[in-house]
Design an enzyme around this catalytic site. Sequence first.
Site, mmCIF file in Angstrom:
data_model
loop_
_atom_site.group_PDB
_atom_site.id
_atom_site.type_symbol
_atom_site.label_atom_id
_atom_site.label_comp_id
_atom_site.label_asym_id
_atom_site.label_seq_id
_atom_site.Cartn_x
_atom_site.Cartn_y
_atom_site.Cartn_z
ATOM 1 N N CYS A 13 -35.309 68.964 -46.050
ATOM 2 C CA CYS A 13 -34.709 67.899 -45.248
ATOM 3 C C CYS A 13 -35.360 66.547 -45.498
ATOM 4 C CB CYS A 13 -34.788 68.267 -43.764
ATOM 5 S SG CYS A 13 -33.606 69.561 -43.290
ATOM 6 N N LYS A 16 -32.986 63.936 -46.997
ATOM 7 C CA LYS A 16 -31.900 63.330 -46.234
ATOM 8 C C LYS A 16 -31.912 61.812 -46.368
ATOM 9 C CE LYS A 16 -30.759 64.951 -42.154
ATOM 10 N NZ LYS A 16 -30.765 65.483 -40.783
ATOM 11 N N ALA A 43 -21.422 60.942 -31.888
ATOM 12 C CA ALA A 43 -22.581 61.217 -31.033
ATOM 13 C C ALA A 43 -23.827 61.580 -31.826
ATOM 14 C CB ALA A 43 -22.255 62.352 -30.063
ATOM 15 N N SER A 44 -23.722 61.629 -33.166
ATOM 16 C CA SER A 44 -24.853 62.050 -34.008
ATOM 17 C C SER A 44 -25.403 63.399 -33.566
ATOM 18 C CB SER A 44 -25.966 60.985 -33.999
ATOM 19 O OG SER A 44 -25.496 59.761 -34.503
ATOM 20 N N ASP A 46 -25.574 67.743 -33.554
ATOM 21 C CA ASP A 46 -25.951 68.667 -34.619
ATOM 22 C C ASP A 46 -24.765 69.337 -35.291
ATOM 23 O OD1 ASP A 46 -28.878 68.451 -34.348
ATOM 24 O OD2 ASP A 46 -28.502 69.264 -32.354
ATOM 25 N N SER A 135 -19.145 76.305 -56.002
ATOM 26 C CA SER A 135 -20.291 76.012 -56.868
ATOM 27 C C SER A 135 -19.897 75.012 -57.944
ATOM 28 C CB SER A 135 -20.809 77.299 -57.522
ATOM 29 O OG SER A 135 -19.785 77.901 -58.310
ATOM 30 N N ASP A 221 -32.041 70.261 -32.771
ATOM 31 C CA ASP A 221 -33.089 70.842 -33.614
ATOM 32 C C ASP A 221 -33.771 69.717 -34.381
ATOM 33 O OD1 ASP A 221 -30.867 70.394 -35.230
ATOM 34 O OD2 ASP A 221 -31.164 72.174 -36.449
#
Length: 340
Positions: A13, A16, A43-44, A46, A135, A221
């Site tokens: 992460c 990001k 709302a950003s 998850d 893929s 999270d």
Amino acid sequence: MKSFLSSCTTGGCGAKIGPGELSKVLSGLPVFQDPQLLVGFDASDDAAVYQINEDTAIVSTVDFFTPMVEDPRIFGRIAAANALSDVYAMGGSPLFALNLVCYPEREDIQDLGEILAGGAEKLQEAGAVLCGGHSIYDREPKYGLAVTGRLNPRQIWKNNTPQPGDRLILTKPLGVGIVMAALRGEMAEAAAVEAALASMQRLNKYAAEKARDFPIHACTDITGFGLLAHTREMAGGSTTIVLYPSALPYIAQAYTYAQGYLLTAAGQRNRNFMEGAVEFGDTPFPLQELMLDPQTSGGLLLSVPGDCAQEALRAIQEAEPQAALIGEVVSRQALPILLR
């Protein structure tokens, strides 16, 4: 095969796009209106939540990134656990998932098989079904999942609805980003790497199951934006969150690495984003960095009514022994986050 870490410029992460840059881009998108859309990107939060009927809503999320470890199967487990986490953070249960794969044409295809096997292990553990995927060839390996789950639309855990008087519970230790940076620099101790890998591979399923026995006012999270930026999102515009830096759970060696100024680029982007939203005062620099550290497959941050917070903590600690009470929610002050 060239190693995963040497073939990737960043991993997990920590790859990001920074929260400041991302918010600028998203602000230019049109607002989509649908009475069945209960949670969208405005709302950003998850994951997206779309209501099907009175008792059922669909939770939809997607997450993928480049490797942060050499072992392809462990990488697959971490990437899958990280993607599944968004469903748990909304209070939902995962139903099925699709693989997302980018892989270098010249790399050993057997290692891709190991990545997918690791992801499948976590889906089986979560009780979810793998239904397919997509893929493409790419210069760097990337893997993740598009996950669909379900929940009761009356029991959504949003990320920005805490109430004054709530206490905050963090379910996993901080510091995995710093430890992975130390690993890339060949400076990490074996115990630190072992602790970080164990944390990243662990599903948030178990903490979420314990938390469902209590009234949860808000949940998110902790991932690439770090504890502080995710806490800032949780505070919203109507509350302030008071954090207790001395109560934070963290990987011990990560504190030492931060003390020696072993930092991450993503952590510094997070620091820039938090300018004007928090005053560090006399908070030790290593604790500052741990609060800014980008987490991969990090823990849940739960906002729980104060009168049941200790009971909730004890229950969650049965699944996550390092879970801790790390703060409280108060009425709006001058800043969205205060450190005490």
